[in-house]
Design a protein around this motif. Structure first.
Motif, mmCIF file in Angstrom:
data_model
loop_
_atom_site.group_PDB
_atom_site.id
_atom_site.type_symbol
_atom_site.label_atom_id
_atom_site.label_comp_id
_atom_site.label_asym_id
_atom_site.label_seq_id
_atom_site.Cartn_x
_atom_site.Cartn_y
_atom_site.Cartn_z
ATOM 1 N N ASN A 6 3.110 -14.905 -15.471
ATOM 2 C CA ASN A 6 2.679 -13.648 -16.072
ATOM 3 C C ASN A 6 3.556 -12.496 -15.617
ATOM 4 O O ASN A 6 4.225 -12.580 -14.596
ATOM 5 N N ARG A 7 3.478 -11.403 -16.366
ATOM 6 C CA ARG A 7 4.222 -10.194 -16.038
ATOM 7 C C ARG A 7 3.281 -9.187 -15.405
ATOM 8 O O ARG A 7 2.160 -8.997 -15.841
ATOM 9 N N LEU A 8 3.765 -8.550 -14.370
ATOM 10 C CA LEU A 8 3.002 -7.568 -13.607
ATOM 11 C C LEU A 8 3.526 -6.178 -13.929
ATOM 12 O O LEU A 8 4.718 -5.920 -13.822
ATOM 13 N N LEU A 18 7.822 -1.862 -14.180
ATOM 14 C CA LEU A 18 7.693 -3.174 -13.566
ATOM 15 C C LEU A 18 8.109 -3.074 -12.108
ATOM 16 O O LEU A 18 8.998 -2.307 -11.765
ATOM 17 N N PHE A 19 7.464 -3.853 -11.270
ATOM 18 C CA PHE A 19 7.779 -3.842 -9.846
ATOM 19 C C PHE A 19 8.124 -5.241 -9.393
ATOM 20 O O PHE A 19 7.519 -6.212 -9.832
ATOM 21 N N GLU A 20 9.058 -5.340 -8.470
ATOM 22 C CA GLU A 20 9.352 -6.635 -7.863
ATOM 23 C C GLU A 20 8.841 -6.646 -6.427
ATOM 24 O O GLU A 20 8.621 -5.604 -5.821
ATOM 25 N N GLY A 21 8.633 -7.842 -5.911
ATOM 26 C CA GLY A 21 8.236 -7.988 -4.523
ATOM 27 C C GLY A 21 6.767 -7.739 -4.253
ATOM 28 O O GLY A 21 6.372 -7.522 -3.112
ATOM 29 N N VAL A 22 5.932 -7.776 -5.289
ATOM 30 C CA VAL A 22 4.494 -7.573 -5.112
ATOM 31 C C VAL A 22 3.838 -8.938 -4.875
ATOM 32 O O VAL A 22 4.046 -9.877 -5.637
ATOM 33 N N LYS A 23 3.053 -9.031 -3.830
ATOM 34 C CA LYS A 23 2.396 -10.290 -3.471
ATOM 35 C C LYS A 23 1.168 -10.524 -4.349
ATOM 36 O O LYS A 23 0.303 -9.663 -4.465
ATOM 37 N N ASP A 39 9.089 -11.007 -9.408
ATOM 38 C CA ASP A 39 10.551 -10.903 -9.370
ATOM 39 C C ASP A 39 11.003 -9.542 -9.903
ATOM 40 O O ASP A 39 10.185 -8.663 -10.161
ATOM 41 N N ASP A 40 12.303 -9.377 -10.101
ATOM 42 C CA ASP A 40 12.852 -8.088 -10.533
ATOM 43 C C ASP A 40 12.453 -7.701 -11.953
ATOM 44 O O ASP A 40 12.660 -6.571 -12.374
ATOM 45 N N ARG A 41 11.862 -8.625 -12.701
ATOM 46 C CA ARG A 41 11.357 -8.326 -14.037
ATOM 47 C C ARG A 41 9.834 -8.194 -14.048
ATOM 48 O O ARG A 41 9.227 -8.116 -15.102
ATOM 49 N N ILE A 58 -4.416 -8.902 -6.108
ATOM 50 C CA ILE A 58 -3.254 -8.109 -5.707
ATOM 51 C C ILE A 58 -3.771 -6.887 -4.969
ATOM 52 O O ILE A 58 -4.635 -6.167 -5.472
ATOM 53 N N ASN A 59 -3.249 -6.667 -3.786
ATOM 54 C CA ASN A 59 -3.515 -5.447 -3.019
ATOM 55 C C ASN A 59 -2.151 -4.880 -2.653
ATOM 56 O O ASN A 59 -1.459 -5.433 -1.803
ATOM 57 N N HIS A 60 -1.773 -3.813 -3.322
ATOM 58 C CA HIS A 60 -0.445 -3.223 -3.119
ATOM 59 C C HIS A 60 -0.615 -1.756 -2.735
ATOM 60 O O HIS A 60 -1.354 -1.017 -3.387
ATOM 61 N N ALA A 61 0.051 -1.355 -1.688
ATOM 62 C CA ALA A 61 -0.089 0.011 -1.161
ATOM 63 C C ALA A 61 0.111 1.054 -2.253
ATOM 64 O O ALA A 61 1.070 0.995 -3.018
ATOM 65 N N GLY A 62 -0.822 1.989 -2.321
ATOM 66 C CA GLY A 62 -0.740 3.082 -3.282
ATOM 67 C C GLY A 62 -1.375 2.780 -4.624
ATOM 68 O O GLY A 62 -1.390 3.628 -5.509
#
Length: 107
Positions: A6-8, A18-23, A39-41, A58-62
């Protein structure tokens, strides 16, 4: 075995990006505790998943936390994953956090 790809996207006004490096973590189901990174896409993939119910988180800062439960009976490629900015913290009013009074005049 199943695949989930999937795309995030992050909703950051005025446009999405789009963001890369999100856990992305599987927090429930037969493959609990597996994780991957976007990934970068903005794409993330889980391979070799067991059929059944899985919960992604997903828990991403901000950004506000995101969670979705999926019943995986075949490969999944169309989850809607959009993260929204977390609300700004509320400012504390000026002044003391608490007050104390001694009505009897004793100290």
């Amino acid at each position: 075995m199943r695949t989930m790809r999937n795309r995030l996207r992050f909703a950051t006004p005025p446009v999405s990006r789009l963001f890369e490096g999100v856990k992305v973590t599987l927090t429930a189901g037969a493959n609990k505790d597996q994780f991957t990174y976007s990934d970068d896409r903005g794409l993330f993939t889980f391979n070799g998943l067991s059929a059944g119910t899985h919960t992604l988180s997903i828990n991403h800062a901000g950004y506000q936390p995101w969670t979705q439960t999926v019943n995986l009976t075949e490969n999944v490629t169309n989850l809607s994953v959009v993260l929204y900015p977390a609300p700004a913290p509320t400012a504390m009013p000026p002044g003391p956090l608490c007050s104390w009074s001694n009505p009897a005049g004793r100290g």
